[in-house]
Design an enzyme around this catalytic site. Structure first.
Site, PDB file in Angstrom:
ATOM      1  N   HIS A 178       0.718   0.846 -12.074  1.00  0.00           N
ATOM      2  CA  HIS A 178       0.085   0.494 -10.797  1.00  0.00           C
ATOM      3  C   HIS A 178      -0.746  -0.792 -10.909  1.00  0.00           C
ATOM      4  CE1 HIS A 178      -1.567   1.226  -6.830  1.00  0.00           C
ATOM      5  NE2 HIS A 178      -0.979   2.404  -6.743  1.00  0.00           N
ATOM      6  N   SER A 179      -0.220  -1.806 -11.629  1.00  0.00           N
ATOM      7  CA  SER A 179      -0.930  -3.094 -11.716  1.00  0.00           C
ATOM      8  C   SER A 179      -0.925  -3.802 -10.364  1.00  0.00           C
ATOM      9  CB  SER A 179      -0.256  -4.011 -12.744  1.00  0.00           C
ATOM     10  OG  SER A 179      -0.501  -3.529 -14.044  1.00  0.00           O
ATOM     11  N   GLU A 313       5.472  -1.021  -7.784  1.00  0.00           N
ATOM     12  CA  GLU A 313       5.542   0.302  -8.408  1.00  0.00           C
ATOM     13  C   GLU A 313       7.016   0.714  -8.516  1.00  0.00           C
ATOM     14  OE1 GLU A 313       2.772   2.982  -6.300  1.00  0.00           O
ATOM     15  OE2 GLU A 313       1.967   1.162  -5.450  1.00  0.00           O
TER      16      GLU A 313
HETATM   17  C1  G6D Z   1      -3.401   3.915  -0.917  1.00  0.00           C
HETATM   18  O1  G6D Z   1      -1.371   4.217   0.317  1.00  0.00           O
HETATM   19  C2  G6D Z   1      -1.947   3.579  -0.796  1.00  0.00           C
HETATM   20  C3  G6D Z   1      -1.179   3.962  -2.036  1.00  0.00           C
HETATM   21  O2  G6D Z   1       0.158   3.560  -1.935  1.00  0.00           O
HETATM   22  C4  G6D Z   1      -1.839   3.368  -3.231  1.00  0.00           C
HETATM   23  O3  G6D Z   1      -1.133   3.727  -4.359  1.00  0.00           O
HETATM   24  C5  G6D Z   1      -3.281   3.847  -3.293  1.00  0.00           C
HETATM   25  O4  G6D Z   1      -3.960   3.465  -2.119  1.00  0.00           O
HETATM   26  C6  G6D Z   1      -4.009   3.270  -4.449  1.00  0.00           C
HETATM   27  O5  G6D Z   1      -3.581   5.299  -0.813  1.00  0.00           O
END
Ligand code: G6D
Length: 348
Positions: A178-179, A313
């Site tokens: 998740h970078s 992702e």
């Molecule tokens: C928010 O909707 C987004 C997600 O896709 C993300 O991964 C998260 O923030 C960190 O909920």
């Protein structure tokens, strides 16, 4: 090519956090054993100036308390699972609910919050870190005792991430990293003026809870990045699917099966930096940081703003067991999970 390890603080539970620095003539990358977090990537701009191009925080406490998965390995599942429930072999598993009624990114105590076993690795052309983690049966509700391994390798101007996992019973797995990338260097600007290319003819429309609802053609929509396009016009579009996720991208894109090379490209014309993403996965969720104003200060003291970073992702179709069961893959001891993604850094 070199690798060094430093202590990077202690978690609230009293565990030691290590930071591995991988360095070669092109890049310098920091990786934590906490969540497998990619904490820093120093990459050169068109003039050779090294700057950080991933969002990061200053201390381990910041990561524990207010990180929206910055740089982390996400698991056992990436994205949202509707009603926090999956059914495998007619057995229903109730998962942790951590996004309304749904499960997001594997639940509350997910892989991004764990201290992984870690060791440095070296080869003829790479330096790297091998991380491994055991996750017990029914952790966050998911079936199977899991052993997951994630290997980061710095090879020339590429950072490769190889994920492998085995389970002692039938289960579902979907891991990713998740970078949040920002090619301006040290977060000088948000990513609105960066250019995106995607090998995707289709994206998946989402509902108010950001759950996937409909595979949709990108043609004539702000989701068409088949040719390189600046992000800002999409962010500003009044398309219902842009508005529904707080004005931006937060959508799965279906990667073209017949693509012959990259899955995604991000370019910053000002710094000249370019990121190419390669993956063996069927989808990539693009999240443009539509809620990043909730984070607070970044490592360099700057306030984290909306659109400050963009995530690639690479993963399975989110919520596949409930949304597209015909495409779902089940893993067990004779069918291990694997995925590989490469981030390649260069200049235009
Ligand atoms: C928010 O909707 C987004 C997600 O896709 C993300 O991964 C998260 O923030 C960190 O909920």
């Amino acid at each position: 090519m070199e690798i060094s390890v430093t202590n990077w603080g202690i978690t609230k539970k009293g565990e030691e956090v290590k930071c591995y620095t991988l360095k070669n003539e092109f890049l310098e990358v920091d990786i934590l054993n906490y969540g497998g977090v990619i904490k820093k990537i120093l990459s050169p701009d068109k003039n050779g100036k090294l700057e950080n191009i991933v969002l990061n925080l200053e201390t381990i406490r910041d990561y524990e308390e207010r990180s929206p998965y910055f740089g982390a390995i996400v698991g056992r599942n990436a994205g949202r699972i509707g009603n926090a429930s999956i059914t495998i072999n007619n057995v229903k598993y109730d998962l942790a609910k951590n996004s309304g009624e749904n499960n997001i990114h594997g639940g509350i105590d997910n892989f991004s919050h764990k201290i992984w076993d870690s060791k440095e690795i070296k080869g003829e052309n790479f330096v790297g870190v091998e991380l491994s983690l055991k996750s017990p049966h029914l952790e966050e509700g998911f079936p199977g005792n899991i052993i997951a391994t994630v290997v980061y390798k710095l090879i020339n101007n590429e950072l490769s991430i190889e994920y492998n996992a085995t389970s002692d019973m039938d289960t579902y797995l979907n891991l990713t990293n998740h970078s949040y990338f920002n090619l301006s260097g040290d977060f000088k600007r948000d990513v609105s003026d960066e250019y995106l290319t995607l090998a995707c003819k289709k994206f998946i429309a989402v509902d108010e809870a950001t759950l996937p609802v409909k595979v949709t053609d990108v043609k004539d929509t702000p989701f068409d990045f088949q040719e390189s396009r600046e992000l800002a016009p999409s962010f500003k579009s009044d398309h219902e699917q842009i508005v529904i996720v707080n004005h931006g991208l937060d959508h799965p894109f279906v990667l073209d099966e017949n693509r012959d090379s990259y899955s995604a490209i991000l370019e910053d014309k000002i710094s000249g930096r370019k990121l190419e993403v390669y993956t063996d996965q069927p989808a990539v969720v693009i999240y443009s940081g539509n809620y990043l104003y909730e984070v607070g200060k970044l490592s360099n003291g700057l306030e984290c703003l909306k659109y400050m970073g963009i995530c690639f992702e690479t993963q399975d179709y989110p919520n596949v067991l409930n949304f597209m069961p015909e495409k779902a893959k089940i893993y067990n001891s004779s069918k291990p999970y694997s995925q590989k993604t490469i981030f390649k850094f260069s200049t235009i």
